[in-house]
Each structure stands twice: as structure tokens, then as C-alpha cells.
Design a protein around this motif. Structure first.
Motif, PDB file in Angstrom:
ATOM      1  N   LEU A   3      -5.601  -2.863  -8.979  1.00 61.24           N
ATOM      2  CA  LEU A   3      -5.175  -3.508  -7.589  1.00 61.24           C
ATOM      3  C   LEU A   3      -6.221  -4.679  -7.538  1.00 61.24           C
ATOM      4  O   LEU A   3      -7.592  -4.477  -7.540  1.00 61.24           O
ATOM      5  N   GLU A   4      -6.149  -5.845  -7.540  1.00 66.05           N
ATOM      6  CA  GLU A   4      -7.119  -6.976  -6.977  1.00 66.05           C
ATOM      7  C   GLU A   4      -6.910  -7.273  -5.541  1.00 66.05           C
ATOM      8  O   GLU A   4      -5.896  -7.840  -4.860  1.00 66.05           O
ATOM      9  N   VAL A   5      -8.109  -7.110  -4.882  1.00 68.54           N
ATOM     10  CA  VAL A   5      -8.142  -7.246  -3.308  1.00 68.54           C
ATOM     11  C   VAL A   5      -9.248  -8.042  -3.343  1.00 68.54           C
ATOM     12  O   VAL A   5     -10.533  -7.639  -3.486  1.00 68.54           O
ATOM     13  N   GLY A   6      -9.133  -9.352  -2.647  1.00 69.13           N
ATOM     14  CA  GLY A   6     -10.139 -10.128  -2.552  1.00 69.13           C
ATOM     15  C   GLY A   6     -10.722 -10.687  -3.806  1.00 69.13           C
ATOM     16  O   GLY A   6      -9.999 -10.946  -4.752  1.00 69.13           O
ATOM     17  N   ASP A   7     -12.009 -10.535  -4.129  1.00 77.73           N
ATOM     18  CA  ASP A   7     -12.579 -10.704  -5.475  1.00 77.73           C
ATOM     19  C   ASP A   7     -12.688  -9.483  -6.416  1.00 77.73           C
ATOM     20  O   ASP A   7     -13.692  -9.638  -7.395  1.00 77.73           O
ATOM     21  N   LYS A   8     -12.403  -8.247  -5.936  1.00 79.08           N
ATOM     22  CA  LYS A   8     -12.837  -6.958  -6.497  1.00 79.08           C
ATOM     23  C   LYS A   8     -11.446  -6.440  -7.242  1.00 79.08           C
ATOM     24  O   LYS A   8     -10.306  -6.648  -6.696  1.00 79.08           O
ATOM     25  N   ASP A   9     -11.843  -5.685  -8.261  1.00 80.31           N
ATOM     26  CA  ASP A   9     -10.622  -4.802  -8.825  1.00 80.31           C
ATOM     27  C   ASP A   9     -10.900  -3.510  -8.272  1.00 80.31           C
ATOM     28  O   ASP A   9     -11.777  -2.866  -8.232  1.00 80.31           O
ATOM     29  N   PHE A  10      -9.601  -2.798  -7.971  1.00 85.03           N
ATOM     30  CA  PHE A  10      -9.702  -1.320  -7.683  1.00 85.03           C
ATOM     31  C   PHE A  10      -8.526  -0.671  -8.422  1.00 85.03           C
ATOM     32  O   PHE A  10      -7.525  -1.260  -8.575  1.00 85.03           O
ATOM     33  N   TYR A  11      -8.618   0.552  -8.605  1.00 87.72           N
ATOM     34  CA  TYR A  11      -7.770   1.224  -9.428  1.00 87.72           C
ATOM     35  C   TYR A  11      -7.320   2.567  -8.719  1.00 87.72           C
ATOM     36  O   TYR A  11      -8.169   3.543  -8.195  1.00 87.72           O
ATOM     37  N   ILE A  12      -5.927   2.755  -8.758  1.00 83.54           N
ATOM     38  CA  ILE A  12      -5.381   3.803  -8.071  1.00 83.54           C
ATOM     39  C   ILE A  12      -5.205   5.106  -9.237  1.00 83.54           C
ATOM     40  O   ILE A  12      -4.671   4.539 -10.354  1.00 83.54           O
ATOM     41  N   ASP A  13      -5.689   6.142  -8.850  1.00 87.74           N
ATOM     42  CA  ASP A  13      -5.244   7.301  -9.778  1.00 87.74           C
ATOM     43  C   ASP A  13      -4.012   7.331 -10.662  1.00 87.74           C
ATOM     44  O   ASP A  13      -3.848   7.221 -11.584  1.00 87.74           O
ATOM     45  N   LYS A  50     -12.687  15.460   1.605  1.00 86.94           N
ATOM     46  CA  LYS A  50     -13.477  15.171   2.401  1.00 86.94           C
ATOM     47  C   LYS A  50     -12.816  14.032   3.093  1.00 86.94           C
ATOM     48  O   LYS A  50     -11.841  13.176   2.790  1.00 86.94           O
ATOM     49  N   PRO A  51     -13.255  13.719   4.502  1.00 83.79           N
ATOM     50  CA  PRO A  51     -12.455  12.911   5.440  1.00 83.79           C
ATOM     51  C   PRO A  51     -12.353  11.633   4.891  1.00 83.79           C
ATOM     52  O   PRO A  51     -11.409  10.832   5.207  1.00 83.79           O
ATOM     53  N   GLU A  52     -13.365  10.978   3.996  1.00 81.06           N
ATOM     54  CA  GLU A  52     -13.424   9.782   3.550  1.00 81.06           C
ATOM     55  C   GLU A  52     -12.430   9.336   2.671  1.00 81.06           C
ATOM     56  O   GLU A  52     -12.081   8.282   2.340  1.00 81.06           O
ATOM     57  N   TYR A  53     -11.864  10.551   1.898  1.00 84.86           N
ATOM     58  CA  TYR A  53     -10.703  10.224   1.054  1.00 84.86           C
ATOM     59  C   TYR A  53      -9.572   9.692   1.690  1.00 84.86           C
ATOM     60  O   TYR A  53      -8.914   8.998   1.128  1.00 84.86           O
ATOM     61  N   ALA A  54      -9.397  10.067   2.982  1.00 79.93           N
ATOM     62  CA  ALA A  54      -8.255   9.756   3.694  1.00 79.93           C
ATOM     63  C   ALA A  54      -8.455   8.010   4.144  1.00 79.93           C
ATOM     64  O   ALA A  54      -7.255   7.369   3.868  1.00 79.93           O
ATOM     65  N   GLY A  55      -9.373   7.685   4.296  1.00 77.26           N
ATOM     66  CA  GLY A  55      -9.955   6.221   4.679  1.00 77.26           C
ATOM     67  C   GLY A  55      -9.570   5.488   3.233  1.00 77.26           C
ATOM     68  O   GLY A  55      -9.103   4.248   3.439  1.00 77.26           O
ATOM     69  N   LYS A  56     -10.222   5.738   2.211  1.00 77.74           N
ATOM     70  CA  LYS A  56      -9.890   5.135   1.029  1.00 77.74           C
ATOM     71  C   LYS A  56      -8.444   4.942   0.686  1.00 77.74           C
ATOM     72  O   LYS A  56      -8.169   3.891   0.225  1.00 77.74           O
ATOM     73  N   LEU A  57      -7.808   6.007   0.682  1.00 79.87           N
ATOM     74  CA  LEU A  57      -6.456   6.205   0.511  1.00 79.87           C
ATOM     75  C   LEU A  57      -5.713   5.088   1.440  1.00 79.87           C
ATOM     76  O   LEU A  57      -4.771   4.434   1.080  1.00 79.87           O
TER      77      LEU A  57
END
Length: 348
Positions: free
Chosen positions: A226-236, A258-265
Motif C-alpha cells: 500500500l502506498e500512503v503518502g510517500d511511504k510504502d506499507f505492507y499488509i500481511d 497488544k492494543p497498538e495492533y488494533a490501531g495499526k490495523l
């Protein structure tokens, strides 16, 4: 009239009636074979149950019935002693609530019915497996596997926020789509396998993985970019669910929740909704798969999130300890081991 003569007379009369019904069933079989067979087996099971439990007829009646029916219908299968007892058990299991299952049992083969009856603890559990078998066209081996993994107790048990983030009836359907825990016992991994190794194995065994996920999941890709802004992210792992008509993002964690997993998702779901979702698609759903979770912690983590997310555990039932190789030994290693063993034996 003695008891034996009365028994013989009643048995002969009963046998004659059964033969006529079986002949009638043969004629109707071309039109609705399975339904007629199930109904016939139900009736035979009921009469066997009543004669043995209420009239005191012993097991010898089953032996006699097997002999006489096979003699009369040598080309028909299904009248073995074992199957006659299955008929009785089938009736005994459903006798108090047969109206609940009458239409369901008629839609699946006899072998499926016996498997469900023999392994279900309650009628409610049997109804679950009957319904799933019909909806998913399960073979007998797949049904046996689903019962063996206790799907009834796992289906719809994930922690989700679907009721607050999806409209009815989509929320109920989505909730029933998820399980907890997921069983990845078709993988052969070390106990402390990392996320990348688990991903490798899941995609390598994609057929079994999709079967465990359930009907409707279509695999799109792994490490989906996924390209968001000027960065690349990768969904498992990215899927599309044909019944829910939505994308499903799966984040795999080889750790406790961990709670932060929900935020990232939640971030990934927003990106998928913006870049892939069309007007005909429903909102994207996210699933966090982790080794363990704290129920209250997971519920709190999902409470303030507006996207639909579920949290579930997974199990690697056939995990191999770290100090044991996952691969089979080579021929050379076996020969070396044998040679060492022989030398030690000769020295002794």
C-alpha cells in the motif's frame, strides 16, 4: 399363546410390513432417493427402539432382521447389523425434537447423518453441523475434520466490535464468519516460529488455510503493498469475502495481543477503503491473529475504533520444539547413525 409364539407371530407380521415399505421405497428412490431412505431408516430405527426398549425384545431381533432383509433384498446395502443399530441410534438421538431437524437430515447423505449424531453432544450442535454441511457442500471427510476441530465451539467466538461498526444483519454474519481460536495444525513449525515463517507456511498451504478460514474467503495476496503518502506499507494477508462483499485484512502476530495492533490495523482498513473499495463493496474488515489475548484488554482496544475489527487467537497444534529439526533426516544421516550404533554394539 406363549411369549415365544407371540414374538414369532409379531415379528413375521412386522417383517412383512417392512418388506412392503422397502419395495415402495425402491420405486420412489429414482425421484427422491436420499429423502426416502432417511425417512425409511428413521421409521425402522423408531420401531426397533420401541420393540427393544418398550417390548423387551433383545438384540437377537437385530440379527434376525439383518438376515431376513438381506435375504429378501440381496442387492440392497444398508441392512447390516451395524447399520440397523445406527438407525436405532439415529431415532434415539432425535426422537424428542425430530421436527427441528426433519428437513435438514433429509438433505444430506446417511453417512453424514450418522457422523453428526455419533459425535454431537446436543441437538443444537447437530443442527449447526447439519446446516454448515448443507450450506458448504462438505464431503464426509471435511465434515469429520470440522467436527474433530470442534468448529461448533469456535465459530463466532472472536472478540469484535462488529455490532457497533456494521449494520444488521451484516454484523451478525461477519461475527459468525470469525472463529476463536483458529487451528493451523496443518503447519509443521518450530514452537517459536516468527511471523514471516508462519506466513510462508500459510500461503504454501493455502487450500488448508482457506478451509480453516471458512467459506467465502478468496486470497488476494501476501505482504500486499500500500502506498500512503510517500511511504510504502505492507499488509500481511489480504482477502476478499464473497458473502460479506468486502475486503478482509489479516494481521498475523507471533506474540500476545497488544492494543497498538488494533490501531495499526485501523490505519490499514482506512487505506484499503480509500484505494480498493468500490461503491458495491461493504466496509473492509480487519482481523488480528495472535498467539494469546486478554479478553478485557482486547475489548477496550476495539471500543473506540470506528472500523470493524476482530481479535482471535491461533494455535500451531503440531508445533515442534526448537531443538528438534523440522525436516526428516537424510539417507546419509540415517546410514551414519546406523553405522555408529553397529560399532557401539560390536565394541560391547
Amino acid at each position: 399363546m406363549t411369549v415365544k409364539k407371540r414374538y414369532d407371530s409379531e415379528y413375521i407380521e412386522w417383517l412383512g410390513g417392512l418388506k412392503q415399505r422397502i419395495k415402495g421405497t425402491q420405486i420412489k428412490a429414482a425421484l427422491s432417493a436420499n429423502k426416502e431412505i432417511i425417512e425409511l431408516y428413521w421409521e425402522i430405527g423408531k420401531e426397533l427402539y420401541e420393540k427393544q426398549e418398550n417390548q423387551g425384545w433383545g438384540n437377537s431381533v437385530v440379527d434376525n432382521l439383518e438376515r431376513d432383509l438381506i435375504s429378501e433384498f440381496p442387492d440392497l446395502k444398508g441392512f447390516s447389523r451395524r447399520n440397523l443399530f445406527y438407525m436405532k441410534g439415529f431415532y434415539s438421538f432425535y426422537k424428542s425434537d425430530f421436527k427441528k431437524v426433519q428437513q435438514l437430515v433429509a438433505q444430506i447423505p446417511w453417512g453424514h447423518n450418522i457422523l453428526i449424531v455419533s459425535k454431537s453432544k446436543t441437538i443444537e450442535e447437530s443442527i449447526f453441523y447439519l446446516t454448515e454441511t448443507i450450506e458448504n457442500s462438505w464431503s464426509r471427510s471435511i465434515l469429520d475434520m470440522q467436527i474433530g476441530t470442534d468448529l461448533y465451539s469456535r465459530q463466532g467466538k472472536a472478540i469484535t466490535n462488529f455490532k457497533n461498526t456494521l449494520p444488521n444483519p451484516d454484523s451478525d454474519l461477519a461475527n459468525q464468519t470469525l472463529k476463536d481460536p483458529y487451528l493451523f495444525d496443518f503447519l509443521t513449525l518450530k514452537r517459536n516460529a516468527d511471523e514471516r515463517s508462519i506466513e510462508d507456511q500459510l500461503t504454501k498451504h493455502i487450500t488448508q488455510f482457506l478451509l480453516e478460514l471458512g467459506t467465502g474467503f478468496a486470497f488476494i495476496g501476501r505482504q500486499y503493498k500500500l502506498e500512503v503518502g510517500d511511504k510504502d506499507f505492507y499488509i500481511d494477508l489480504l482477502f476478499y469475502h464473497t458473502k460479506l462483499r468486502c475486503y478482509v485484512v489479516v494481521e498475523l502476530k507471533a506474540k500476545n495481543f497488544k492494543p497498538e495492533y488494533a490501531g495499526k490495523l485501523s490505519f490499514y482498513l482506512s487505506a484499503i477503503d480509500d484505494k480498493l473499495k468500490t461503491e458495491s463493496d461493504n466496509p473492509t474488515i480487519g482481523i488480528v491473529l495472535c498467539q494469546e489475548k486478554n479478553k478485557i484488554e482486547a475489548e477496550y482496544a476495539l471500543r473506540g475504533i470506528s472500523q470493524p475489527i476482530g481479535v482471535a487467537e491461533y494455535q500451531l497444534s503440531r508445533a515442534i520444539p526448537d531443538n528438534i529439526k523440522s525436516d526428516l533426516p537424510t539417507i546419509e544421516e540415517i546410514e551414519k547413525e546406523l553405522a555408529t550404533t553397529i560399532n557401539i554394539s560390536n565394541a560391547e
